[in-house]
Enzyme design. Sequence first.
Site, PDB file in Angstrom:
ATOM      1  N   SER A   1       0.834  -1.237   0.255  1.00 35.21           N
ATOM      2  CA  SER A   1       0.114   0.057  -0.212  1.00 35.21           C
ATOM      3  C   SER A   1       0.894   1.268  -0.047  1.00 35.21           C
ATOM      4  O   SER A   1       2.123   1.310   0.439  1.00 35.21           O
ATOM      5  CB  SER A   1      -0.834  -0.200   1.306  1.00 35.21           C
ATOM      6  OG  SER A   1      -0.133   0.280   2.092  1.00 35.21           O
TER       7      SER A   1
ATOM      8  N   ASP B   1      -0.298  -1.048  -4.648  1.00 35.31           N
ATOM      9  CA  ASP B   1      -2.074  -1.053  -4.580  1.00 35.31           C
ATOM     10  C   ASP B   1      -2.309   0.496  -4.614  1.00 35.31           C
ATOM     11  O   ASP B   1      -1.678   1.189  -4.159  1.00 35.31           O
ATOM     12  CB  ASP B   1      -2.390  -1.778  -3.277  1.00 35.31           C
ATOM     13  CG  ASP B   1      -3.873  -2.265  -3.298  1.00 35.31           C
ATOM     14  OD1 ASP B   1      -4.439  -2.190  -4.322  1.00 35.31           O
ATOM     15  OD2 ASP B   1      -4.345  -2.284  -2.145  1.00 35.31           O
ATOM     16  N   HIS B   2      -3.717   0.844  -5.105  1.00 38.20           N
ATOM     17  CA  HIS B   2      -4.052   2.039  -4.944  1.00 38.20           C
ATOM     18  C   HIS B   2      -3.269   3.251  -4.881  1.00 38.20           C
ATOM     19  O   HIS B   2      -3.370   3.928  -4.109  1.00 38.20           O
ATOM     20  CB  HIS B   2      -5.109   2.172  -3.789  1.00 38.20           C
ATOM     21  CG  HIS B   2      -6.377   1.213  -3.899  1.00 38.20           C
ATOM     22  ND1 HIS B   2      -7.533   1.370  -4.827  1.00 38.20           N
ATOM     23  CD2 HIS B   2      -6.669  -0.144  -3.109  1.00 38.20           C
ATOM     24  CE1 HIS B   2      -8.467   0.287  -4.642  1.00 38.20           C
ATOM     25  NE2 HIS B   2      -7.835  -0.441  -3.889  1.00 38.20           N
TER      26      HIS B   2
ATOM     27  N   THR C   1     -11.359  -9.664   2.057  1.00 39.30           N
ATOM     28  CA  THR C   1     -11.500 -10.151   3.320  1.00 39.30           C
ATOM     29  C   THR C   1     -13.108 -10.200   3.843  1.00 39.30           C
ATOM     30  O   THR C   1     -13.883  -9.173   3.664  1.00 39.30           O
ATOM     31  CB  THR C   1     -10.968  -9.291   4.244  1.00 39.30           C
ATOM     32  OG1 THR C   1      -9.479  -9.257   4.172  1.00 39.30           O
ATOM     33  CG2 THR C   1     -10.996  -9.523   5.905  1.00 39.30           C
TER      34      THR C   1
HETATM   35  P1  13P Z   1      -9.532  -5.892   2.322  1.00 46.28           P
HETATM   36  O1  13P Z   1      -8.819  -5.182   3.081  1.00 46.28           O
HETATM   37  O2  13P Z   1     -11.088  -5.931   2.761  1.00 46.28           O
HETATM   38  O3  13P Z   1      -8.934  -7.321   2.352  1.00 46.28           O
HETATM   39  O4  13P Z   1      -9.300  -5.409   0.805  1.00 46.28           O
HETATM   40  C1  13P Z   1      -8.230  -5.762   0.061  1.00 46.28           C
HETATM   41  C2  13P Z   1      -8.109  -4.727  -0.983  1.00 46.28           C
HETATM   42  O5  13P Z   1      -8.974  -4.776  -1.727  1.00 46.28           O
HETATM   43  C3  13P Z   1      -6.754  -4.000  -1.334  1.00 46.28           C
HETATM   44  O6  13P Z   1      -6.701  -3.168  -2.519  1.00 46.28           O
END
Ligand code: 13P
Length: 284
Positions: free
Chosen positions: A50, A82-83, A209
Amino acid sequence: MPVVRTKAILERAFEERYGVAAINVVDELTMEAVLAAAEELRAPVIVQTSVKHVVMTGVGVMYAMWRELTKTITVPVALHLDHCPDRTLISECLAAGWSSVLFDASKLTVEENMRQCIEVVAEARRHGADVEGEIEGFKRTEEMTGDEAEHVQSLKTVVEFVQATGVDVFAPAIGNAHGVYATTPHLDSQRVTDIVEATGIPVALHGGTGMTPEQFSDLISRGCAKVNISTALKIAFMKSGYEYMSAHPGEYDPPAIFKAQRGAVMDMARHHIRLFGSEGKAWA
Ligand code: 13P
């Protein structure tokens, strides 16, 4: 093998309709534990970082960890950012060697997102890397109102975005959110089928999750080749540390806690790899 393109991992999974666990790690311990679980189960895996943890650790240190920890890995693995809305950080990670990035311009208009995403894809290609795209954004589970799946862009817009940008994987909003769901989410699985049929590229399932095994297998069979898991790792990591300390009051031996946390993170990763059908899918 061991570090390959994210696209190479996803193409196989998409074709054979299994899911690859894309697990967000927070540090060296969790990165090593996720890689160790994948190695043990002979599974391909995507290690996700992240923005928060990359900034906290530093691009250079994070990538050095990845380089060292993957030296002994023999299954296909990839490192994903990620993002990330920050173009500078994207450039730094691509230059350092990340396998792929999720350009998150979901807060911009679709037109501006598309314009910038074309640039990100071109930049990624120069580094031999791949790109995930999104145009809708995801809420945190605590912000959910129950009508998330209705506030989405049209299929036409998704197709235009995918074709114009050339992204390798697309992350649609289907009623999913990041965090711990209060109840099982209502997911628009048909939207995954529609997007897969119209674009021909794999879908990234966010907010993994707390989804049920049935939801995972249904969505994976429809083309969700990348299945994101973050909160489950944080829970496994934090809970095991807390439980260890509670069970050993007065003991201040960090390696003992680290061992408990590594075991818990490996169990969590094994569980999801098996659930998504990627155990034994490493190729020679
Ligand atoms: P969770 O934290 O709900 O597992 O989502 C993970 C996610 O989509 C990371 O981009």
